[in-house]
Design a protein around this motif. Structure first.
Motif, mmCIF file in Angstrom:
data_model
loop_
_atom_site.group_PDB
_atom_site.id
_atom_site.type_symbol
_atom_site.label_atom_id
_atom_site.label_comp_id
_atom_site.label_asym_id
_atom_site.label_seq_id
_atom_site.Cartn_x
_atom_site.Cartn_y
_atom_site.Cartn_z
ATOM 1 N N TYR A 1 17.726 -39.495 -23.350
ATOM 2 C CA TYR A 1 16.660 -39.883 -22.434
ATOM 3 C C TYR A 1 15.361 -39.152 -22.770
ATOM 4 O O TYR A 1 14.287 -39.760 -22.812
ATOM 5 N N MET B 1 23.548 -37.586 -23.031
ATOM 6 C CA MET B 1 22.779 -38.651 -22.387
ATOM 7 C C MET B 1 21.385 -38.155 -21.991
ATOM 8 O O MET B 1 20.399 -38.861 -22.140
ATOM 9 N N PHE B 2 21.328 -36.919 -21.493
ATOM 10 C CA PHE B 2 20.042 -36.346 -21.111
ATOM 11 C C PHE B 2 19.131 -36.199 -22.335
ATOM 12 O O PHE B 2 17.947 -36.519 -22.279
ATOM 13 N N GLN C 1 13.827 -40.561 -25.909
ATOM 14 C CA GLN C 1 13.184 -41.842 -25.658
ATOM 15 C C GLN C 1 11.837 -41.633 -24.978
ATOM 16 O O GLN C 1 10.878 -42.322 -25.274
ATOM 17 N N GLN C 2 11.764 -40.679 -24.056
ATOM 18 C CA GLN C 2 10.512 -40.410 -23.368
ATOM 19 C C GLN C 2 9.457 -39.861 -24.322
ATOM 20 O O GLN C 2 8.278 -40.091 -24.130
#
Length: 98
Positions: free
Chosen positions: A69, A65-66, A72-73
């Motif tokens: 993220y 999940m990290f 996506q950033q």
């Protein structure tokens, strides 16, 4: 259709589109694999006397999940607009589809 945040006019013009540069810290996190994070979770669970399979699973899920993220950033783009009515400039950021 975008709307001006100042006067709420729908008459806005896209001036330019820019993509943020990737910070160096994102590059180091992006090179981690989910399996290496699962291994770290297993090692930490052994220290706290928890089942290593549970720790590995938690490390795999949390790490995955990290990494999603962070990915996506890395793909954030900024759209620069100008309102045709009040002439104000404003920016909108969103994640670019891969």
């Amino acid at each position: 259709m975008q709307q001006c945040p100042y006067c709420h006019s729908p008459h806005v013009q896209l001036l330019r589109r820019s993509q943020q540069s990737q910070p160096k810290t994102h590059l180091t996190f992006s090179t981690c694999s989910p399996m290496s994070l699962a291994t770290v979770g297993m090692q930490l669970s052994k220290k706290f006397k928890i089942n290593p399979l549970l720790g590995g699973l938690i490390g795999l899920v949390a790490g995955g999940m990290f990494l999603l993220y962070i990915q996506q950033q890395d793909n954030l783009i900024t759209l620069h607009y100008q309102c045709e009515q009040c002439q104000e400039h404003f920016d909108i950021q969103h994640a670019e589809s891969i």
